[in-house]
Every structure is written in C-alpha cells, then in structure tokens.
Enzyme design. Structure first.
Site, PDB file in Angstrom:
ATOM      1  N   ASN A 141      -3.401  -2.073  -6.818  1.00 54.00           N
ATOM      2  CA  ASN A 141      -2.846  -1.432  -5.826  1.00 54.00           C
ATOM      3  C   ASN A 141      -2.308  -2.315  -4.988  1.00 54.00           C
ATOM      4  OD1 ASN A 141      -3.517   0.584  -4.211  1.00 54.00           O
ATOM      5  ND2 ASN A 141      -4.552  -0.139  -2.868  1.00 54.00           N
TER       6      ASN A 141
ATOM      7  N   HIS B 280       2.137   3.516   2.795  1.00 52.31           N
ATOM      8  CA  HIS B 280       2.236   3.785   3.880  1.00 52.31           C
ATOM      9  C   HIS B 280       3.775   3.107   3.711  1.00 52.31           C
ATOM     10  CE1 HIS B 280      -2.009   2.362   4.252  1.00 52.31           C
ATOM     11  NE2 HIS B 280      -2.075   1.239   4.038  1.00 52.31           N
TER      12      HIS B 280
END
Length: 473
Positions: free
Chosen positions: A211, A247
């Site tokens: 990730n 994000h």
C-alpha cells in the site's frame, strides 16, 4: 478469539445488477419485500456498492466507537472497516513482546456485530514505530525475527477473520526508489519479500497487499511500485493486491487514474482504493463541494470499470475526524460528511456512482439527485472536437449547474446553450435564461468545442453536485 463470520453471497448475472436489497451477510441478512422501490433498496452506500460486487469501507477511529451517531453511520453505510491507528505497531506492540489487543478487539467486535469485512492496517511500516523498535540496535537476523514474530502474532490472533492486510506500507520514495527506512537499512530490499512470506504463513486465506500514497497516477513512484510487484510475483512472493491510498487534492485527480489501476490489475493482482479523501482549501463553498462530489464519483467509477478493483475505502467519513487539517493547515473538508455528521454532496456522488438513489436512509443535499447524462463527442478532428451533453433530471429544476472533467491540456474554445467556465481540468456549465427551468423528468442540453481531438472515455457528469448515471444520446 473471535469466531469467523460467514458472509452471504451476492449473485450478479453477467452485465445485470440485482435489483433486490443488498445482503449484509451472517444471520442478519436483510429481508426485502417485492413492494419496496429500488430507491429504498439502494439508499445506503453499502447497499449500492454490493450490487456491483464491490465493498465500500471506512477507517474507524477507536475513540469514536462510544459515539452513537458515529456508530450508526459506520454500521449503516459501510461494508468494510479499517483500523485507523489501533493495529499500527506503536499501538498494538508498544513494548517488545507486550501486545495491546483492547482497541483491535473492539474493532473486530464492531465489524462482526454489523456483518462487515475487516481490512487489517498495517504490519510493516517506517512510521509509528514504538521507541524500542525505532531506536533499537538490532542485527539483520534479530530484526527479521522481530518482524516475523509481530506478523505471526497479530495475524495469528485474527486468523480467518480479516479479509485483507496491508502487509507493507509506504515503501517507496517519490522517485520510485525504495525508502531508506529502518527496515531497509537493516534488512535491505529483501524485507518486503520476507514480510509477505511470513504473512502467508500466518494466515493463508487473507489477501496480502502492498500500500502507498502518491501512486494514484502513472508516475515515477507508481512505476517503482509496478516494477517491484511484477518482479516479486515472478519470484513467487505471495503479493495478492496493491492498495492506492488516494489522498487527493480537489481538481488534481490524475487523468490516468483508471489506466493506472488497470495496469496493476493486468499483473493479476487485486487493486483497492484504500484511504480516499479529497481535500480543498478551506472554507469550502458550494462550487468546491460540487466539484468534490464529481471527483469522488470519478474515483468510484474508475474502480467499477476495473474488474479486479474490489472496493473503495474512505479514510474516515466525517470532516470532524479527518487527519487533513492537522497535517495541511488551511486545508480540509475532505470527506463525505461534514463536522456535524451530515452528508455533503460528496456522499451523493459516491452513492449515485455505485448506482444508489438518494432519498432513503441517509439523504444528501443537492437538487440534482437521480439524473442521467449522455456525453457524446459528436465530431472530432486533429485539432479539435465538438461535444454534446444531454441531462435528464428526475426532479424539477429552477436553475442548474453541470460539472465534468476534460483530459489534461484540453481546453474549451466556445460553447452554446450554457454559460461555461473551465478551471484546470474541471468544466462548469450553468444554465442560460431559456433553459433554466426544467420540469421533473425533463431534459436540457448544451454543447462546446475544444482545442483537441484526443480520444478519451466519457467523464462522469454531475448535476448540482450529484453524479449522474451515464446515459445514451
């Protein structure tokens, strides 16, 4: 230990989404009478997402689990939960060999009570290390043993109960090289392969992910990730999936976002949007929230368009609990709910992108709910194109705003039947006097010309902040 909850299957015929209510699994599978309308059946995020076989998740803040409002939204709207901090190393093993299970166990109990999947986060990370680990002087052999013991202990406790694990988190620099973390300094690049092998041994049925952030488009960092995943899988290292944190910043969604997900999926791995939020300069306003809604919908649509994308997780659901303002002063408003746990236009953007209908269990604002938009390039040549957009609104309108994104570098040169402006890749079309009023079920149209003949997929069109279903011209 917690008993494994068996989840009910949701069957989807090829190309046809089931119209019945989403099954939430376990003994509490929902019962829906044939008299219920499709809008009522798909009124929550988890119901809408389940019809496409995807999950919709959220990060859970342990200290909020005593809040009834927070619990109600988290249980009703999300089919997957991720521990925001409770499973990170400093929280779960603050002293060597001493494990703190209280907060992770609360998350597991919450998920089981609400028939939710659990996404484990995270096992090996350079940040939030406890002092004993960060400052310890360990040989390579001892460091590897510490890592393996942590993985086997944590995964072993929840073996068979956690669907996916972020095994290695944020391993890359922005240039695509491996981060010079303590793991890398002591163990070299082999720490990644060793962590995945230890994780497979600890729980053979969990899906194992790597990730990272800023890998959402095709760039140096995502290329580094791509090359690593390709090479390690070729060596038999058990990497099952890649997580894209996402994000994002308002109006900066990469134009190749879907293409990037697809190239990783083509390696044979699962892909997941793991930590989605879209921040903006605060204070927010109606125009920003409309664009944010559209961009949330575009991320969801990208996942829907990639068959190996299994779901989307937002990093918390309320601006009250967001990490953004504390890290980026002057920025925030990044999540689908506001500070008072009221849904924002972004909520409807996610819901309608998944095929849901606002107006049920958790309605969001915006008069553009339940719309269909046909986006058609009517003519294209080397140096330009002509685009026609037709929008049908279920609700009557007295004034409208439609927003969508063009590929980077493409600009509008003229338009008709609309007041049209462009900011970066985002185009905003507003009504003119003769088409401001639209009856319920009515259609309005507008068009524009651009300076590029580039071929691209039709974007998601949002009406008054709510993403529309794609239609045909």
């Amino acid at each position: 230990m917690f008993p494994l909850m068996r989840r009910a299957a949701v069957v989807i015929a090829a190309g046809v989404l089931l119209s019945g209510a989403a099954l939430h699994g376990g003994a509490q599978a929902s019962q829906t009478s044939v008299e219920e309308s499709p809008s009522a059946q798909l009124a929550t995020l988890r119901e809408a997402a389940s019809t496409s076989g995807k999950f919709i998740g959220t990060a859970i803040a342990d200290h909020r689990l005593s809040d009834a409002t927070y619990n109600g939204i988290a249980a009703r709207e999300f089919s997957s939960v991720t521990a925001e901090n409770a499973m990170k190393w400093d929280a779960i093993q603050p002293q060597r060999g001493t494990f703190n299970w209280a907060a992770p166990d609360r998350l597991m109990q919450f998920a089981q009570a609400n028939s939710q999947q659990v996404y484990g986060h995270t096992l090996v990370w350079h940040s939030q290390m406890p002092g004993w680990l960060q400052n310890g002087n360990f040989s390579g052999t001892e460091m590897n043993q510490i890592m393996n013991t942590h993985i086997s202990t944590v995964m072993g406790r929840y073996r068979g109960q956690i669907n996916r694990w972020d095994v290695v988190n944020e391993a890359f620099n922005e240039d695509g090289s491996l981060r010079n973390s303590k793991w890398y300094q002591v163990l070299g690049r082999d720490y990644i392969a060793n962590a995945f092998r230890a994780a497979r041994a600890a729980d053979p049925n969990a899906k194992l992910f790597i990730n990272d952030y800023n890998t959402d488009g095709i760039n140096a960092k995502s290329n580094g990730m791509y090359n690593l995943v390709r090479d390690l899988r070729a060596q038999g290292v058990p990497i099952d999936g890649v997580g894209f944190q996402s994000h994002l910043i308002l109006d900066q969604l990469p134009s190749d976002y879907q293409a990037n997900l697809q190239r990783f999926a083509d390696l044979g791995v699962e892909v997941v949007v793991t930590e989605l939020d879209i921040r903006m300069r605060t204070p927010s306003d109606a125009a920003k929230l409309q664009r944010q809604s559209q961009q949330f919908a575009q991320v969801v649509q990208a996942c829907l368009n990639v068959s190996r994308c299994s779901g989307v997780t937002v990093w918390g659901f309320s601006d009250r609990d967001s990490w953004v303002p504390g890290t980026f002063p002057g920025e925030g408003a990044a999540l689908p709910y506001d500070d008072n746990y009221q849904p924002k236009p972004a909520y409807n953007g996610i819901l309608t992108a998944f095929g849901g209908s606002p107006g049920g269990g958790d309605p969001g604002p915006g008069p553009g709910a339940d719309c269909t938009a046909a986006y058609q390039v009517a003519n294209r040549w080397n140096a330009g194109s002509v685009v026609e957009v037709r929008v049908t609104a279920r609700q009557a309108l007295n004034g409208w705003t439609a927003t969508f994104a063009l590929p980077a570098g493409e600009s509008v040169t003229s338009s008709w039947n609309t007041q049209l402006t462009q900011s970066g890749t985002t185009v905003t079309a507003r009504n003119v006097a003769h088409n401001a009023t639209v009856p319920a079920g009515g259609t309005f149209s507008f068009g524009f010309q651009t300076n590029s003949g580039a071929v691209y997929s039709a974007p998601v069109v949002s009406l008054n902040g709510t993403a529309c279903t794609a239609g045909t011209a």
